[in-house]
Structures are given as structure tokens and as C-alpha cells.
Design an enzyme around this catalytic site. Structure first.
Site, PDB file in Angstrom:
ATOM      1  N   THR A  56      -7.335  -6.846  -6.195  1.00  0.00           N
ATOM      2  CA  THR A  56      -7.098  -5.419  -6.003  1.00  0.00           C
ATOM      3  C   THR A  56      -5.601  -5.235  -5.954  1.00  0.00           C
ATOM      4  O   THR A  56      -4.930  -5.822  -5.107  1.00  0.00           O
ATOM      5  CB  THR A  56      -7.722  -4.930  -4.683  1.00  0.00           C
ATOM      6  OG1 THR A  56      -9.141  -4.965  -4.811  1.00  0.00           O
ATOM      7  CG2 THR A  56      -7.305  -3.486  -4.383  1.00  0.00           C
ATOM      8  N   HIS A  75      -8.338   3.954  -6.209  1.00  0.00           N
ATOM      9  CA  HIS A  75      -8.899   3.514  -4.924  1.00  0.00           C
ATOM     10  C   HIS A  75      -9.401   4.711  -4.107  1.00  0.00           C
ATOM     11  O   HIS A  75      -9.184   4.797  -2.898  1.00  0.00           O
ATOM     12  CB  HIS A  75      -7.882   2.675  -4.141  1.00  0.00           C
ATOM     13  CG  HIS A  75      -7.202   1.625  -4.982  1.00  0.00           C
ATOM     14  ND1 HIS A  75      -7.820   0.464  -5.361  1.00  0.00           N
ATOM     15  CD2 HIS A  75      -5.969   1.594  -5.559  1.00  0.00           C
ATOM     16  CE1 HIS A  75      -7.005  -0.256  -6.120  1.00  0.00           C
ATOM     17  NE2 HIS A  75      -5.877   0.412  -6.261  1.00  0.00           N
ATOM     18  N   PRO A 115     -15.756  -2.495  -3.757  1.00  0.00           N
ATOM     19  CA  PRO A 115     -15.306  -3.303  -2.616  1.00  0.00           C
ATOM     20  C   PRO A 115     -14.733  -2.409  -1.528  1.00  0.00           C
ATOM     21  O   PRO A 115     -13.838  -1.604  -1.780  1.00  0.00           O
ATOM     22  CB  PRO A 115     -14.193  -4.180  -3.223  1.00  0.00           C
ATOM     23  CG  PRO A 115     -13.674  -3.395  -4.383  1.00  0.00           C
ATOM     24  CD  PRO A 115     -14.838  -2.590  -4.909  1.00  0.00           C
TER      25      PRO A 115
END
Ligand SMILES: Cc1cc2nc3c(=O)[nH]c(=O)nc-3n(C[C@H](O)[C@H](O)[C@H](O)COP(=O)(O)O)c2cc1C
Length: 341
Positions: A160, A231, A82
Site C-alpha cells: 500500500t 484509499h 485491506p
């Protein structure tokens, strides 16, 4: 000089083409990482420190790279991560990423921070889609999107869990804004996982797990899959590499739910290493952005296929026929297994 077709390009060429084609600010944004970039560098280096044990006496010539997740069969374990800001690359970038993911037979994770609506994503791709919400946008909006995702036929939803304070990318704090106001922080809580599970009847993914304790909390709260991820090194400087956190997460999860990994995956061999350490699949962030910037739909498809072809070559050279057959027996740490001189 005629340009080589994208289908013949390697990742380095795709990256350079992307750099040339991307607006400069977008390039800086995509290549950015937290503060000194130590985590960003470590993600790739930690993967590079694993080596393969080559095997030649076997009859595997056409290994199967397919994996299954949430009842979907994907032709590769290289999924699309994402990314909230694909639209900085160009107006059609989100749509192209979605389309390319479908063509490559993979799974598409989409960010709450992206521009496209749940319906837009669904229309743009044949890939199963996972919606990844940001609690910083408020529970109401997470729920609105997650319900829509459910209605239009997404494969899963998730959260997230990254940061409460705005992060410092290099020397700058990019203040992301929602409805013109600076994004407000939201502490992560297992209650959020329990809440979203109650509200939406889809599997629930938690992304941003970097250790055994958080993994245990996420699974006990009902996560149906966890993503070991820092991330892409964008949140905490001098974090561990994601692949360094993977073994203890896999151990504590104990097979109860699938464990995915992202951060630093740059070739098919990295995917084999992650699988050997217990990951079911990986998510790919920046390389997909390079693919779409370099050549749109075809660029995204090329990056995923490139990784998948590399992965199959490593499977042949290490003697494994199926992704599920990959075990830690086929890798070692650099330094181990060196012949005594
Ligand atoms: C420009 C950019 C934007 C990102 N936006 C999001 C996001 O909106 N939501 C999210 O969960 N992760 C986001 N990520 C992190 C990715 O999902 C993924 O964890 C990371 O890119 C993986 O590392 P890699 O780029 O080394 O493959 C972003 C990453 C980049 C580079």
C-alpha cells in the site's frame, strides 16, 4: 419490533444498524476522511455521474459475475479491501470479515496494520488472500509477513503506497503507532516493488495508483496488478475521484496487468461502471465494515451478495452476459445522450 433479517436488508439499513452497534469512536474512525472530506464525497459523486445505456432485446437472463485473478476463480468482482482497523469494531471482526469473504466467494485483501497473523487469516477463510504491506512498518517486517503469507498459501502480496506524513482525518492527526512509537514515514520507490518481487514468489499488487505516470512506474518495476485508489479519500483532500483516474491508468497499463479500483463503490452498478472503464474488479472498504458491525459473518456475506445481485441486474438491463463482456459502450456521462428538446 422484530428486526428484519440481514439477508433482506439494503446497504442503507445495514449502515444504520452498524452505526447503532459500533462503538462511537470506531464509527467516527471508519467514516473519517482527509480534512474537508472533499475526496471522500467526490469518489461517490464521480461514480454517480455515469449512466447506463439500457438494452432490452437480448436473451440474457442469468449473467455470469465470475472473474479470475492470479489463477483463482472468484464468484464476484466485489473484493474485500485491506482495512487495518476492523478490530476497533469488535474482537472477532477480523475473523468474521475473513469468514464472510469466503462464504461470499470473493477475494480478501488484508492489511499489514491488522491484528491477525497470516496464519490466523488463512485459518479463518476459504477466500484467496492478498497481504498488503506498509513500508512504514519497515522492510524487515514487510518481508517477514510476506514470507509467512507465501508459506501459508496466500494468493498474492503487495504494497500500500499512501502517505509519508501522518494524515489529518477531519481536524485531528491520528498518530498511528507501531511498537509504541509514532509510525515513521517511508517514501515510495519502484525499488521497493523490485525488492519484494525478488524476495517473494507470489504475484505483487501495488495499491494507491492515481495517475498514468505512477501506473507506468509500478508496472515497469514489476507490479502484477495495480489498484487505482485514493484509499477512500483518507489521504489527500481535493484529490481526484479514483474513477476519474481509472481511464488513464487503464490506457497506460495497456492490458499488461489487471487494474483494480476502489474508493466510493456503494452498489453493484458502480462495479459495472468501473468494469466498463477497464477495471477487472473492485475493492470494497467501508460497506464491508458496516456489514461486519451490523451482523458479523452474515453481514459481510450480505454486503458482497447484495453488490453482486445488483451487478447482475444491471448486466441484464444493459445486455451483457459476462463481466469480461462489459465495455464502455454500455455507459455514458451524465449529459451525453440526452435527447434534443
Ligand atoms: C478505517 C479504514 C482503515 C483502512 N486501513 C487501510 C489499511 O490498513 N491499508 C490499506 O491499504 N488501506 C486501508 N484503507 C483503505 C481501504 O483499503 C480502501 O482503499 C478504501 O476503504 C476504499 O474506499 P471505500 O471505503 O469508499 O470503499 C482503510 C480504510 C478505512 C475506511
Amino acid at each position: 419490533m422484530s428486526e428484519k433479517p440481514i439477508q433482506e436488508m439494503g446497504l442503507r439499513e445495514i449502515r444504520e444498524l452498524a452505526r447503532a452497534r459500533m462503538p462511537h469512536e470506531a464509527w467516527k474512525h471508519f467514516m473519517g476522511a482527509a480534512e474537508s472530506r472533499a475526496t471522500f464525497r467526490r469518489n461517490q459523486r464521480a461514480l454517480q455521474r455515469f449512466l447506463f445505456r439500457q438494452r432490452i432485446f437480448h436473451d440474457i437472463t442469468d449473467p455470469d459475475a465470475a472473474v479470475e485473478l492470479f489463477g483463482y476463480r472468484l464468484s464476484t468482482p466485489a473484493f474485500v479491501a485491506p482495512v487495518g482497523s476492523f478490530s476497533l469494531i469488535g474482537e472477532t471482526a477480523e475473523r468474521d470479515v475473513a469468514h464472510g469473504a469466503g462464504r461470499a466467494g470473493t477475494m480478501l485483501f488484508v492489511s499489514h496494520a491488522a491484528v491477525s497473523s497470516m496464519r490466523d487469516w488463512k485459518q479463518a477463510t476459504s477466500a484467496p488472500i492478498v497481504f498488503m504491506g506498509y513500508l512504514t512498518r519497515g522492510r524487515e517486517d514487510v518481508l517477514r509477513c510476506a514470507k509467512l503469507a507465501e508459506e501459508v498459501g496466500f494468493a498474492a502480496v503487495g504494497l500500500t503506497m499512501d502517505t509519508i506524513q501522518p494524515v489529518k482525518i477531519g481536524d485531528r492527526i491520528p498518530l498511528s503507532r507501531v511498537d509504541g512509537k509514532p509510525r515513521i514515514g517511508h517514501p515510495a520507490s519502484p525499488k521497493d516493488i523490485e525488492w519484494l518481487k525478488r524476495e517473494v514468489a507470489l504475484p505483487m499488487v501495488v495499491k494507491g495508483i492515481m495517475g498514468a505516470e505512477d501506473a507506468r512506474v509500478a508496472v515497469e518495476a514489476g507490479a502484477d496488478a495495480v489498484v487505482v485508489s485514493n484509499h477512500g479519500g483518507r489521504i489527500l483532500d481535493y484529490n481526484r475521484a479514483a474513477v476519474e483516474a481509472l481511464p488513464e491508468v487503464v490506457e497506460v497499463v495497456g492490458g499488461k496487468v489487471p487494474v483494480l479500483l476502489d474508493s466510493g463503490v456503494r452498489n453493484g452498478g458502480d462495479i459495472v461502471k468501473a468494469s466498463a472503464l477497464g477495471a477487472k474488479a473492485v475493492l470494497v472498504g467501508r460497506p464491508v465494515a458496516w456489514g461486519v458491525a451490523a451482523a458479523g459473518v452474515a453481514g459481510v456475506e450480505r454486503v458482497i451478495r447484495l453488490f453482486t445481485d445488483e451487478l447482475k441486474r444491471v448486466m441484464i438491463m444493459t445486455g451483457v452476459a459476462r463481466i469480461g463482456d462489459i465495455t464502455s459502450a454500455i455507459i455514458m456521462r451524465d449529459g451525453e445522450g440526452r435527447a434534443k428538446l
